[in-house]
Design an enzyme around this catalytic site. Structure first.
Site, PDB file in Angstrom:
ATOM      1  N   ARG A 174       0.844  -1.189   0.000  1.00  0.00           N
ATOM      2  CA  ARG A 174       0.000   0.000   0.000  1.00  0.00           C
ATOM      3  C   ARG A 174       0.881   1.241   0.000  1.00  0.00           C
ATOM      4  O   ARG A 174       2.074   1.188   0.327  1.00  0.00           O
ATOM      5  CB  ARG A 174      -0.917  -0.004   1.216  1.00  0.00           C
ATOM      6  CG  ARG A 174      -0.189  -0.057   2.544  1.00  0.00           C
ATOM      7  CD  ARG A 174      -1.157  -0.073   3.698  1.00  0.00           C
ATOM      8  NE  ARG A 174      -0.455  -0.220   4.960  1.00  0.00           N
ATOM      9  CZ  ARG A 174      -1.025  -0.064   6.151  1.00  0.00           C
ATOM     10  NH1 ARG A 174      -2.310   0.232   6.232  1.00  0.00           N
ATOM     11  NH2 ARG A 174      -0.331  -0.225   7.261  1.00  0.00           N
TER      12      ARG A 174
ATOM     13  N   GLU B  71      -4.547   6.681   6.578  1.00  0.00           N
ATOM     14  CA  GLU B  71      -3.287   6.824   7.311  1.00  0.00           C
ATOM     15  C   GLU B  71      -2.213   7.502   6.459  1.00  0.00           C
ATOM     16  O   GLU B  71      -1.147   6.941   6.186  1.00  0.00           O
ATOM     17  CB  GLU B  71      -2.799   5.456   7.800  1.00  0.00           C
ATOM     18  CG  GLU B  71      -3.725   4.832   8.831  1.00  0.00           C
ATOM     19  CD  GLU B  71      -3.209   3.522   9.398  1.00  0.00           C
ATOM     20  OE1 GLU B  71      -3.650   3.134  10.472  1.00  0.00           O
ATOM     21  OE2 GLU B  71      -2.348   2.883   8.728  1.00  0.00           O
TER      22      GLU B  71
ATOM     23  N   CYS C 115      12.534  11.746  -4.823  1.00  0.00           N
ATOM     24  CA  CYS C 115      12.658  11.651  -6.280  1.00  0.00           C
ATOM     25  C   CYS C 115      12.784  13.044  -6.901  1.00  0.00           C
ATOM     26  O   CYS C 115      12.634  14.067  -6.226  1.00  0.00           O
ATOM     27  CB  CYS C 115      11.463  10.908  -6.863  1.00  0.00           C
ATOM     28  SG  CYS C 115       9.913  11.839  -6.836  1.00  0.00           S
TER      29      CYS C 115
ATOM     30  N   GLU D 102      -9.848   3.160  14.130  1.00  0.00           N
ATOM     31  CA  GLU D 102      -9.268   1.815  14.124  1.00  0.00           C
ATOM     32  C   GLU D 102      -8.575   1.539  15.452  1.00  0.00           C
ATOM     33  O   GLU D 102      -7.911   2.408  16.004  1.00  0.00           O
ATOM     34  CB  GLU D 102      -8.200   1.659  13.026  1.00  0.00           C
ATOM     35  CG  GLU D 102      -8.679   1.616  11.602  1.00  0.00           C
ATOM     36  CD  GLU D 102      -7.520   1.371  10.639  1.00  0.00           C
ATOM     37  OE1 GLU D 102      -6.505   0.763  11.070  1.00  0.00           O
ATOM     38  OE2 GLU D 102      -7.606   1.786   9.484  1.00  0.00           O
TER      39      GLU D 102
END
Length: 676
Positions: free
Chosen positions: A119, A158, A168, A315
């Site tokens: 993820r 999150e 980058c 959560e």
């Protein structure tokens, strides 16, 4: 089964107290979906977060959208009386996206481009990612923005958890643009960053790069601004999706899930202003000996971010997680105590990750509301019991925690700056120290709020005692607010190595402690970090650790304790100066837990704070929530192995038993008394 819906803003249609979990139907065959709804109804589930990682389910190939499965799931949930917190699935870009846009993958400080397969495999500055994220968000919002089952929107997931920073070239260009907007010109940047050191002056914007791995130490001001930039890029991703959702789904609250537990790289004071409902994910570290106190700290911090208003526990875990070295299962009853601790401290709901335990994948050993063993398991039986109890507590929804008399300052800039490389001691950490002071109050049974360093004197005036245990980076505005707070009658305590640098990690002019010198009435002549594990004794019986300082008090500043041993032996360790109607104290060391508890008890009394409630402390929490209409509920959470008796009159909503003057709470049990 469904709980009363409260129309007050910003919760709107959201059922409260909410109970449920992340629901991931894409992992299961359709016949399981129907059984899920049956089990949810039996468990008292009222709200599920849906679609968080479902991008590849909804868009299996580029521009081929398939919402049939989601349509069916939302229809089943709605028919079953379960409301939906619908997520944009942008935390998990599909593999087809990574293959089409390999330049969107994050790059480490060493120049390694990370592979897809997990993820958050994206750079937050990537134009391609932002474009595709906006498209899937638009399709979802257009299709479900008015659906009666959708009561809340959940943007991403999150933010920054695994991709907080990217080095980058796309990020580098965005970083330069961000810096140009902040500083305007290179002369200002060079001055603020102090680039004369080591000859690192910039003469062209193209020379400015993220703090990539180099031969030696890098400019700390560069590092700090890069952290701020990365947080701003993550927030920009959230805002873009939020604004799309709001345009298509007016009247429904929009949020995303914070991680106030151990996540450092988001300034959640800034994020809190961007959500309609503050939501938090919180997972205990099994090896933490203070994990019970950590529950209270995380909840108090989240309530602070919500400005004292109700918030949502989005959560937590029913039992073990899968990402720690040793994933210890929660003991019987711990699931319930953990959940109700958050509710006691202001949460208007408790949700878990996840509803049904995965049969495969990286989180297959993460606990869930429905374990691998199904209904006939201890965890699921506890889940059902808690669901019934959350339902019994519905009347608490919308109430707020009784304000504390003590507040602790929490500041992300101070955290980031203190823990950069090349500090005087690696042991001078931020979060652990704030937790230690909060834990000392918690163990004594004293309530504590959490406030930002930007709080004004008027906002601080409600507190009798203000604690700043670790405030390395301080602004003049903060110093002025604290001065006004003390002059008006407040009592302030400041920990060591505070106030010494500004927003750019540049040492404030004048003697230490910089912008706090006049307020504290002292001069720090020298910092004296201690060796690993070294302790120092104070003349008042306290024990210091980690740090000492050679302090010279101004005239009128009193020494309350001196170092008896160590490099500053004989010198001041705790000092007090009267300021107007109030007072300020300075500590030239960090204290052990026992010393902190004793000192904070003394400082609370000196500030005029009321004693802790009878029966509170040493593992027993007593927290009161009040409604605007004057009703009050006393939560008693007993984390100990013995029964406790707490003075109280009213009816326990969990048992129906009346308390006439005292409520007795068994070992490991919880009571919620509606007070008469």
């Amino acid at each position: 089964m469904s709980q009363p819906v409260h129309p007050d803003s910003p919760w709107g249609r959201v059922p409260r107290l909410a109970y449920g979990a992340d629901h991931n139907p894409e992992q299961w065959d359709p016949q399981v979906w129907r059984d899920d709804v049956r089990l949810m109804r039996a468990a008292g589930v009222t709200l599920v977060s849906l679609g968080i990682f479902a991008w590849s389910w909804l868009e299996p190939e580029q521009d081929r959208f398939d919402f049939d499965g989601l349509d069916e799931v939302i229809g089943l949930l709605h028919a079953g009386g379960v409301a939906v917190d619908l997520a944009t699935p942008t935390a998990a870009p599909p593999l087809w996206f990574a293959r089409a846009h390999p330049e969107s993958l994050p790059v480490t400080a060493d120049g390694l481009r990370l592979a897809p397969g997990s993820r958050q495999s994206f750079c937050a500055s990537s134009p391609a990612y932002r474009e595709r994220a906006a498209l899937i968000t638009s399709r979802l919002a257009e299709r479900y923005g008015g659906h009666p089952a959708v009561v809340m929107w959940h943007i991403g997931n999150e933010y920054g958890n695994t991709n907080a920073h990217c080095w980058c070239e796309t990020s580098a260009a965005a970083f330069r643009h961000w810096l140009h907007a902040k500083y305007g010109d290179l002369d200002t940047l060079n001055s603020r960053w102090g680039t004369a050191f080591w000859g690192q002056r910039y003469s062209d914007w193209a020379q400015v790069a993220p703090p990539r791995t180099s031969a030696g130490s890098l400019n700390p001001a560069l590092r700090l601004d890069f952290l701020r930039f990365c947080d701003a890029e993550q927030l920009a991703c959230y805002r873009a999706e939020r604004d799309i959702v709001r345009a298509h789904s007016p009247g429904r609250p929009v949020t995303t899930n914070f991680m106030t537990g151990n996540f450092a790289w988001a300034d959640y004071w800034t994020w809190a202003a961007e959500v309609d409902v503050v939501a938090n994910d919180h997972y205990l570290t099994a090896a933490d000996p203070h994990r019970t106190a950590e529950l209270a700290f995380a909840a108090d911090l989240t309530r602070g971010l919500a400005a004292g208003r109700p918030w949502l526990l989005m959560e937590h875990s029913t039992s073990a997680v899968q990402w720690q070295p040793r994933n210890t299962a929660k003991a019987p009853g711990e699931l319930r105590r953990n959940s109700l601790t958050h509710v006691a401290r202001g949460a208007d709901g408790a949700l878990f990750f996840q509803w049904r335990q995965s049969a495969s994948g990286a989180e297959m050993w993460h606990s869930a509301m429905v374990p691998h063993g199904g209904e006939d398991t201890r965890v699921h039986r506890e889940v059902k019991r808690l669901g019934a109890e959350i339902g019994a507590l519905a009347e608490v929804a919308g109430s707020v925690c009784e304000p504390a008399e003590v507040a602790v300052v929490w500041d992300y800039d101070a955290w980031w700056a203190l823990e950069l490389p090349d500090r005087p001691s690696i042991d001078m950490t931020y979060r652990d120290e704030i937790r230690a002071w909060h834990r000392a109050l918690w163990s004594a049974g004293a309530a504590c709020d959490v406030v930002p360093a930007t709080a004004t004197a008027d906002e601080l005036a409600r507190y009798k005692l203000l604690l700043a245990p670790s405030h390395y980076a301080a602004t003049r505005e903060t110093a002025a607010a604290w001065e006004a707070y003390a002059a008006a009658g407040g009592h302030l305590v400041v920990g060591p190595f505070s106030g010494v640098v500004d927003h750019d990690d540049r040492v404030h002019p004048g003697p230490y402690p910089g912008v706090l010198r006049g307020l504290l009435g002292l001069r720090v002549d020298e910092f004296l970090p201690l060796a690993a594990g070294e302790k120092v004794a104070l003349g008042d019986g306290s024990t210091g650790r980690v740090w000492a300082e050679r302090v010279l008090p101004d005239s009128g500043t009193r020494v309350e304790a001196r170092f008896a041993t160590g490099p500053a032996s004989g010198g001041p360790a705790v000092l007090r100066a009267d300021r107007g109607a109030g007072a300020v104290r300075y500590c030239a060391t960090r204290f052990t837990d026992d010393s902190l508890r004793r000192l904070l008890t003394d400082w609370r009394a000196a500030a005029g704070c009321a004693p802790p409630p009878p029966g509170a402390g040493d593992g027993v929490e007593t927290v009161r929530r009040r409604s605007p209409g004057g009703a009050s509920w006393l939560f008693v959470v007993n984390h100990t192995s013995a029964p406790v008796a707490v003075p109280c009159t009213g009816r326990d909503l969990l048992t129906g038993v009346r308390a006439d003057g005292v409520v007795t709470v068994a070992a490991g049990d919880v009571a919620v008394v509606r007070e008469s």
